[in-house]
Design an enzyme around this catalytic site. Sequence first.
Site, PDB file in Angstrom:
ATOM      1  N   ASP A 117      61.810  55.013  59.237  1.00 40.29           N
ATOM      2  CA  ASP A 117      59.732  54.891  59.259  1.00 40.29           C
ATOM      3  C   ASP A 117      58.878  56.332  59.154  1.00 40.29           C
ATOM      4  O   ASP A 117      57.805  55.944  58.864  1.00 40.29           O
ATOM      5  CB  ASP A 117      59.631  53.881  59.240  1.00 40.29           C
ATOM      6  CG  ASP A 117      59.254  53.436  60.926  1.00 40.29           C
ATOM      7  OD1 ASP A 117      60.613  54.119  62.036  1.00 40.29           O
ATOM      8  OD2 ASP A 117      58.180  53.604  61.435  1.00 40.29           O
ATOM      9  N   ASP A 233      55.408  55.678  68.194  1.00 43.08           N
ATOM     10  CA  ASP A 233      55.705  54.622  68.871  1.00 43.08           C
ATOM     11  C   ASP A 233      56.345  54.489  70.556  1.00 43.08           C
ATOM     12  O   ASP A 233      56.909  55.392  71.229  1.00 43.08           O
ATOM     13  CB  ASP A 233      57.193  54.481  67.915  1.00 43.08           C
ATOM     14  CG  ASP A 233      57.012  54.107  67.090  1.00 43.08           C
ATOM     15  OD1 ASP A 233      56.533  54.115  67.090  1.00 43.08           O
ATOM     16  OD2 ASP A 233      57.226  53.930  66.493  1.00 43.08           O
ATOM     17  N   HIS A 308      50.769  51.004  63.443  1.00 43.23           N
ATOM     18  CA  HIS A 308      52.166  50.846  63.588  1.00 43.23           C
ATOM     19  C   HIS A 308      52.113  49.180  63.541  1.00 43.23           C
ATOM     20  O   HIS A 308      53.365  48.378  64.604  1.00 43.23           O
ATOM     21  CB  HIS A 308      53.446  51.356  64.705  1.00 43.23           C
ATOM     22  CG  HIS A 308      54.358  51.274  64.026  1.00 43.23           C
ATOM     23  ND1 HIS A 308      55.296  50.243  64.932  1.00 43.23           N
ATOM     24  CD2 HIS A 308      55.449  52.022  63.459  1.00 43.23           C
ATOM     25  CE1 HIS A 308      56.881  50.102  64.431  1.00 43.23           C
ATOM     26  NE2 HIS A 308      56.405  51.636  64.026  1.00 43.23           N
TER      27      HIS A 308
END
Length: 358
Positions: A117, A233, A308
């Site tokens: 992603d 992330d 996110h």
Amino acid sequence: MRIIGKLALGVAALALVAGVGAKVFQRQLGEMALARIASERVGRDVTAGLPDGLHVIICGSGSPLPDPTRAGPCTIVIAGNHIYAIDAGEGGTRKLNQLGLPIGRIEGLFLTHFHSDHIDGLGPLMLLRWSGRSNTSPLPIHGPPGVERIVAGFNAAYAQDNGYRTAHHGTKIMPPSGAGGTALPFAIAGLPVVVLNADGVRITAFPVDHAPVQPAVGYRFDYKGRSVVISGDTAVSPSLVRAARGTDLLVHEALQPRLVKILTEALARTGQANTAQITRDILDYHASPEQAADAAKAAGAGALVLNHIVPPLPLAFAYPAFLGDAAKHFSGPITIGEDGMMIDLPAGSTSITTRKLL
């Protein structure tokens, strides 16, 4: 009553005439509407007139889970006259077009890690950066070891299309030397590393904990006394807190476990066992809004923007449920990132302002 009745009949008649007129002249009206939209939006440059300093644009605030309001992870950092992209999630480039960002001016892409992603929008970004200014050199793509394979794969996948573009538009518009990307790997071994330091812009990569995904990094941008940190992330990472020390703005990923649990239960209840297990697994390597707030407090950040976003959060009404107790953990401003959001940090100032461009 008779007067009211006549007025109602008159209004109804006017509405009928207007409706019939709109139907008869729908083609002409449609062309006029599109011409007006084109005159207002084509040629728009969101960077025009920006004060010197740092500016952050959220071009994708979503995750792999489908959200109609959010593209995949994508952030733009403008430092003076320089434009950089961080991650290239699906749909992010389309949002940049909507915003009027001059994609052809992007000087480099910085990948945080290689989850799909964060890279699945790389093809469109490379293409529009190439065509946007007839660039004669490929897009520089910075990343930790492994970025070479990613870039080589996308270059191979788009090789035929690149040839078609040049054949159709000519070498002046689409010079073959500007197609695709060039991988620029940097070593990351537990300590921050300066990836770029030029014209007053310093970009530092630092490791984060996104196990089992390795390597995974975040980035700090410093320019004329202002700073922005992009987490990528990550779960709770002391290395991020150290790298973000004293930053003006921390842009941190966030997952709200209580809301993910609701999604997991719905998936399990409807027999989608595989996806339900995935939503259980993602709890291990992401940070909650409260943990992101803890990181902002520990780092002494001026403000916190969450991106996110997991799970999908298409309704602003649900924002308080997503934030949970984050405000109890960090006293500074906390904003849930949205596609098209711009955060301005002018040089020579301590101000941080947020506005919506879409």
